[in-house]
Design a protein around this motif. Structure first.
Motif, short mmCIF file in Angstrom:
data_model
loop_
_atom_site.label_atom_id
_atom_site.label_comp_id
_atom_site.label_asym_id
_atom_site.label_seq_id
_atom_site.Cartn_x
_atom_site.Cartn_y
_atom_site.Cartn_z
N TRP A 150 1.19 31.49 -12.08
CA TRP A 150 -0.12 30.32 -12.09
C TRP A 150 0.41 29.31 -11.12
O TRP A 150 0.61 28.13 -11.43
N PRO A 151 0.50 29.63 -9.85
CA PRO A 151 1.06 28.38 -9.03
C PRO A 151 0.12 27.36 -8.78
O PRO A 151 0.84 26.17 -8.90
N TYR A 152 -1.20 27.49 -8.70
CA TYR A 152 -2.07 26.26 -8.68
C TYR A 152 -1.86 25.36 -9.83
O TYR A 152 -1.62 24.02 -9.78
N GLY A 153 -1.76 25.93 -11.06
CA GLY A 153 -1.76 25.19 -12.33
C GLY A 153 -0.43 24.53 -12.27
O GLY A 153 -0.20 23.34 -12.72
N VAL A 154 0.72 25.13 -11.79
CA VAL A 154 1.93 24.56 -11.89
C VAL A 154 1.99 23.28 -10.99
O VAL A 154 2.44 22.26 -11.47
N GLU A 155 1.40 23.28 -9.92
CA GLU A 155 1.41 22.35 -8.91
C GLU A 155 0.52 21.24 -9.61
O GLU A 155 1.06 19.90 -9.43
N GLN A 156 -0.49 21.23 -10.21
CA GLN A 156 -1.26 20.27 -10.63
C GLN A 156 -0.72 19.95 -11.86
O GLN A 156 -0.86 18.36 -11.87
N VAL A 157 -0.18 20.65 -12.70
CA VAL A 157 0.33 19.90 -13.95
C VAL A 157 1.42 19.05 -13.74
O VAL A 157 1.46 17.88 -14.31
N ALA A 158 2.25 19.66 -12.87
CA ALA A 158 3.40 18.83 -12.29
C ALA A 158 3.08 17.36 -11.74
O ALA A 158 3.78 16.49 -11.81
N GLY A 159 1.95 17.65 -10.84
CA GLY A 159 1.74 16.56 -10.09
C GLY A 159 1.20 15.26 -11.18
O GLY A 159 1.51 14.04 -10.72
N VAL A 160 0.33 15.35 -11.90
CA VAL A 160 -0.30 14.60 -12.90
C VAL A 160 0.70 14.07 -13.71
O VAL A 160 0.62 12.80 -14.12
N ALA A 161 1.71 14.82 -14.17
CA ALA A 161 2.91 14.53 -15.14
C ALA A 161 3.72 13.43 -14.29
O ALA A 161 4.12 12.47 -14.97
N ARG A 162 3.80 13.82 -13.26
CA ARG A 162 4.55 13.03 -12.26
C ARG A 162 3.77 11.39 -12.20
O ARG A 162 4.53 10.41 -12.17
N GLU A 163 2.73 11.65 -11.83
CA GLU A 163 1.90 10.31 -11.33
C GLU A 163 1.78 9.40 -12.86
O GLU A 163 1.91 8.34 -12.73
N ASN A 164 1.93 10.05 -13.97
CA ASN A 164 1.41 9.39 -15.10
C ASN A 164 2.74 9.19 -16.05
O ASN A 164 2.95 8.87 -17.31
N ASN A 165 3.98 9.69 -15.44
CA ASN A 165 5.13 9.60 -16.19
C ASN A 165 5.15 10.39 -17.59
O ASN A 165 5.52 9.82 -18.58
N ILE A 166 4.64 11.72 -17.67
CA ILE A 166 4.39 12.38 -18.79
C ILE A 166 5.60 13.22 -18.58
O ILE A 166 5.84 14.16 -17.64
N PRO A 167 6.50 13.29 -19.71
CA PRO A 167 7.40 14.46 -19.86
C PRO A 167 6.79 15.90 -19.88
O PRO A 167 5.80 16.17 -20.35
N VAL A 168 7.38 16.57 -18.84
CA VAL A 168 6.85 18.14 -18.59
C VAL A 168 8.16 19.31 -18.96
O VAL A 168 9.16 18.95 -18.45
N ALA A 169 7.62 20.19 -19.58
CA ALA A 169 8.76 21.22 -19.54
C ALA A 169 8.19 22.64 -19.32
O ALA A 169 7.22 23.13 -19.82
N PHE A 170 8.48 23.24 -18.10
CA PHE A 170 8.00 24.47 -17.67
C PHE A 170 9.04 25.56 -18.01
O PHE A 170 10.29 25.57 -17.66
N LEU A 171 8.67 26.61 -19.06
CA LEU A 171 9.47 27.37 -19.76
C LEU A 171 9.23 28.80 -19.37
O LEU A 171 8.12 29.25 -19.31
N PRO A 172 10.33 29.58 -19.23
CA PRO A 172 10.12 31.05 -18.85
C PRO A 172 9.40 31.42 -19.99
O PRO A 172 9.70 31.32 -21.08
N GLY A 173 8.50 32.69 -19.89
CA GLY A 173 7.76 33.24 -20.70
C GLY A 173 8.56 34.55 -21.53
O GLY A 173 8.30 35.26 -22.34
N ASP A 174 9.91 34.80 -20.92
CA ASP A 174 10.60 35.93 -21.60
C ASP A 174 12.15 35.08 -21.89
O ASP A 174 12.14 33.86 -21.83
N ASP A 175 13.17 35.91 -21.98
CA ASP A 175 14.29 35.52 -22.32
C ASP A 175 15.43 35.07 -21.25
O ASP A 175 16.52 35.12 -21.34
N ALA A 176 14.71 35.27 -20.17
CA ALA A 176 15.93 35.21 -19.01
C ALA A 176 15.37 33.79 -18.24
O ALA A 176 14.41 33.39 -17.97
N PRO A 177 16.51 32.90 -17.74
CA PRO A 177 16.37 31.83 -17.33
C PRO A 177 15.33 31.86 -15.71
O PRO A 177 15.38 32.78 -15.25
N ASP A 178 14.84 30.66 -15.53
CA ASP A 178 14.20 30.52 -14.27
C ASP A 178 14.31 29.48 -13.49
O ASP A 178 13.82 28.37 -14.05
#
Length: 406
Positions: free
Chosen positions: A98-126
């Motif tokens: 979901w590259p475009y979504g990650v970019e847009q969510v991270a960008g607006v979170a940064r602009e608005n100082n919103i804490p964000v957590a991007f988590l792996p969908g399995d049990d392996a670190p990313d």
């Protein structure tokens, strides 16, 4: 470009640009897993039953499957993400999914100082997803572990901890580990072999029931509970256990140990695929510790309404996973016992939740069939009456039995 309004109860695949029609919420969670969203929605409703809605941060859940189109992402980011107090995105497949979504969510979170957590969908670190995460590493890890272990209790604690991260004053507990394999019984938080045996009837044959750990993680156990009740009614002593996979060494070892201690007269297997390779030598597995028939039950990923109205039966994916490949291990097909239901709208989280629905008459048939197989296994050889039914093509008698695997 034309923008569609998401229809309540519909299941979108993200090919079209849609407006999910959500109002802003304090906590926003995005995931591609229907079962995870259903578990979180159930947990939020359970919290609401104890606390007035105004006394707990509002929650919005959304499926990444509905946000596949860039315009859908833009609309959702602007209308919901930008006004949140905490955003959690769980991505199976990493940033590339979901590259475009990650970019847009991270960008607006940064602009608005919103804490964000991007988590792996399995049990392996990313590490790549961690680079986009702005909550403290220990907070991101804790949120991730709630999801990895799953289950209703962990879903509730996930929401409580997320609320804590927004500044809400509430108690939360650390993630409760879920074993890779274990025994299960309805209503028990922790199940032992003794607690299972307490529900057995003297002299009844044991029926093993094997299903995926993911069902326990999601709290999606309606079909399993129905099978347990149906087996008992049919005259079997149910021995239910969940596994990560029959290919997982720990899961296979535990299943083999349990079946060796309480040998079943029949095994009902709800996991897909096969241990053996088609055309190759047969691979021994956990079921080989006992000599009994293994019936393959199908937890279908198809919709029941579509299945009933169609003429082709199960989907190609269900046939491959639950019919064709299990035959390689010598399993006998029973039938599908539950289907993917139509989505329903959850008002509290403003999302469509997909419910998996057991079918009572099909469960009854399979459980009675299993009892008959167990009876046949223990019946004296002289009392058995065996018949073989072979297919015959009308154009040539020489093709009799063609395509029948024995």
């Amino acid at each position: 470009m034309h923008l569609l309004a998401a229809q309540p109860g519909a299941i979108a695949d993200g090919a079209e640009a849609v407006d999910l029609g959500q109002s802003p919420g304090d906590i926003v969670v995005l995931s591609a897993a229907d079962t995870e969203l259903a578990s979180l929605a159930a947990a939020r409703n359970q919290i609401s039953a104890r606390l007035p809605e105004r006394d707990f941060p509002s929650l919005r859940l959304a499926s990444l499957m509905q946000l596949g189109h860039n315009m859908s992402v833009d609309l959702y980011v602007e209308g919901v993400i930008a006004k949140a107090r905490l955003v959690v995105v769980r991505l199976l497949g990493g940033r590339g999914y979901w590259p475009y979504g990650v970019e847009q969510v991270a960008g607006v979170a940064r602009e608005n100082n919103i804490p964000v957590a991007f988590l792996p969908g399995d049990d392996a670190p990313d590490a790549e997803l961690a680079a986009f995460t702005t909550v403290p590493p220990e907070a991101a890890h804790r949120l991730w572990q709630y999801c990895v272990h799953g289950g209703v209790e962990n879903s509730q604690q996930f929401l409580r901890y997320a609320a804590h991260l927004t500044g809400f004053d509430c108690q939360w507990r650390e993630p409760r580990p879920l074993l890779r394999a274990g025994l299960y019984w309805p209503g028990f938080a922790e199940t032992t072999l003794d607690s299972v045996r307490e529900n057995w009837k003297n002299g009844a044959p044991v029926g093993g029931l094997v299903f995926y750990r993911a069902l326990v993680q999601a709290g999606n156990l309606g079909a399993v509970d129905g099978m347990i009740a149906g087996m008992a009614e049919a005259g079997l002593n149910p021995l239910p256990l969940y596994v990560s996979s029959l290919k997982d060494e720990m899961s296979a070892a535990l299943a083999g140990e349990i079946f060796a201690n309480d040998p079943p007269g029949v095994i009902l297997n709800g996991t897909g695929f096969a241990l053996s390779v088609p055309g190759g030598a047969r691979t021994r597995g956990a079921f080989d510790v006992v000599s009994c028939p293994v019936l393959q039950i199908v937890f279908a990923g198809t919709n029941q309404e579509t299945w009933r109205q169609g003429t082709r039966g199960l989907s190609a994916r269900d046939i491959a996973m639950n019919v064709a490949l299990p035959e390689v291990d010598g399993r006998v097909l029973a039938r599908a016992v539950y289907f993917k239901g139509l989505a329903r709208r959850d008002k509290l989280t403003e999302t469509d939740i997909v419910i998996y629905e057991p079918v009572a008459d099909r469960i009854k048939f399979v459980c009675e069939l299993a009892y008959n197989w167990a009876w046949l296994r223990d019946a004296p050889a002289w009392s058995r009456k065996v018949a073989l039914v072979l297919a015959n093509y009308p154009n040539k008698d020489g093709r009799m039995g063609n395509g029948v695997g024995l």
